[in-house]
Structures are given as C-alpha cells and as structure tokens.
Write a protein that holds these residues in place. Structure first.
Motif, short mmCIF file in Angstrom:
data_model
loop_
_atom_site.label_atom_id
_atom_site.label_comp_id
_atom_site.label_asym_id
_atom_site.label_seq_id
_atom_site.Cartn_x
_atom_site.Cartn_y
_atom_site.Cartn_z
N THR A 69 37.58 -4.78 42.84
CA THR A 69 37.87 -4.40 41.46
C THR A 69 39.33 -4.71 41.19
OG1 THR A 69 36.22 -2.66 41.56
CG2 THR A 69 37.85 -2.51 39.80
N CYS A 70 39.60 -5.43 40.11
CA CYS A 70 40.97 -5.81 39.76
C CYS A 70 41.82 -4.56 39.54
CB CYS A 70 40.96 -6.67 38.50
SG CYS A 70 42.62 -7.10 37.89
N SER A 71 42.99 -4.55 40.15
CA SER A 71 43.90 -3.40 40.04
C SER A 71 44.50 -3.26 38.65
CB SER A 71 45.02 -3.52 41.06
OG SER A 71 44.51 -3.50 42.37
N SER A 72 44.43 -4.34 37.85
CA SER A 72 45.03 -4.29 36.52
C SER A 72 44.02 -3.99 35.42
CB SER A 72 45.73 -5.63 36.24
OG SER A 72 46.40 -5.59 35.01
N CYS A 73 42.93 -4.77 35.35
CA CYS A 73 41.99 -4.63 34.25
C CYS A 73 40.69 -3.91 34.63
CB CYS A 73 41.67 -6.00 33.65
SG CYS A 73 40.66 -7.06 34.72
N GLY A 74 40.43 -3.73 35.93
CA GLY A 74 39.23 -3.03 36.37
C GLY A 74 37.99 -3.89 36.45
N LYS A 75 38.12 -5.20 36.17
CA LYS A 75 36.99 -6.12 36.22
C LYS A 75 36.63 -6.42 37.67
CE LYS A 75 37.64 -10.57 35.26
NZ LYS A 75 37.94 -11.78 34.49
N GLN A 76 35.32 -6.57 37.97
CA GLN A 76 34.92 -6.96 39.32
C GLN A 76 35.16 -8.44 39.48
OE1 GLN A 76 31.02 -5.78 40.76
NE2 GLN A 76 32.20 -4.49 42.14
N PRO A 88 47.98 -4.18 45.70
CA PRO A 88 47.00 -4.36 44.62
C PRO A 88 46.32 -5.73 44.71
CG PRO A 88 49.24 -4.57 43.78
CD PRO A 88 49.35 -4.14 45.21
N TYR A 90 44.21 -8.53 42.24
CA TYR A 90 43.99 -8.86 40.84
C TYR A 90 42.91 -9.91 40.69
CZ TYR A 90 48.54 -6.63 40.48
OH TYR A 90 49.58 -5.75 40.58
N CYS A 91 42.25 -9.90 39.52
CA CYS A 91 41.33 -10.98 39.17
C CYS A 91 42.19 -12.21 38.86
CB CYS A 91 40.48 -10.60 37.95
SG CYS A 91 41.40 -10.42 36.41
N CYS A 94 44.42 -11.85 35.58
CA CYS A 94 45.56 -10.93 35.73
C CYS A 94 46.59 -11.49 36.70
CB CYS A 94 45.09 -9.55 36.17
SG CYS A 94 44.14 -8.69 34.89
#
Length: 116
Positions: A69-76, A88, A90-91, A94
């Motif tokens: 899960t992206c640490s910034s936006c929460g997207k998988q 962290p 990131y996707c 991000c």
C-alpha cells in the motif's frame, strides 16, 4: 581419440552415450563428464530459467514483486523488491512526484558563493 562411453543419468536412471566428440568438447572447456542425459540436462536448464522453453540465452520471466500500500496515497501497488518496513514505500505516481519535488529544491546550504 577416446571411445564412446555409456553413462547412467543421475535423474532418470537411463543409460546414455557420452560420445567421443562430446568428451573432446567437455575436456576442451574444462567440464567434467555429465551426470544427466541430454533430456534431463535440458529439463534442469529450463527449471532454472523459470520454465522457459527453448535453449540458450537469457530468459526474463514476468516481473515479480510484492504487493504493498502506497505510504502517500494509500493505493495498492506492486514493487520489485521486498520492503524492509523501516522506510515508506510509494506507488509509481507518488514516487515520481516526490522525486520531482526533491529535485526542484534549491541547494541553499552552507556552500560558498562567489560573485564576479
């Protein structure tokens, strides 16, 4: 010249011929006598290459990664490494955004400035 030799495959147990030509080839390259027949050697090679059919060359399998899960936006998203947990993750979007932001910072630290 050496004569053809009968060897027993360590995988399938079948006898196979280690020809004099193959013996010369192996000796020329410093290889020891094969432990597997050609069929089992090819199967072992394919297994080590991730099941690739055909011979020789490098095989690149489908990209593998870890779902996070992206640490910034929460997207998988999937990353090509195993996260350690102390940093962290990131996707791609991000990560690019953060990289771009950090690249635009002016280096206003204690460096000397010269004027002409």
């Amino acid at each position: 010249m050496t004569q053809d030799t009968q060897l027993t495959c360590s995988d399938c147990g079948q006898e196979f011929t280690f020809s004099s030509e193959d013996q010369a080839f192996f000796q020329e390259r410093g290889y020891s006598a094969p432990k597997r027949c050609k069929t089992c050697r090819q199967a072992k090679k394919n297994e080590q290459q991730g099941g690739s059919a055909g011979g020789g060359g490098y095989y690149r399998s489908e990209p593998q990664g870890t779902t996070v899960t992206c640490s910034s936006c929460g997207k998988q998203t999937t990353v090509p490494f195993e996260p350690r947990g102390d940093r962290p993750v990131y996707c791609q979007d991000c990560y690019k955004s953060k990289k771009k932001d950090s690249g635009n910072r002016s280096g206003g630290g204690g460096g000397r400035r010269y004027s002409r």
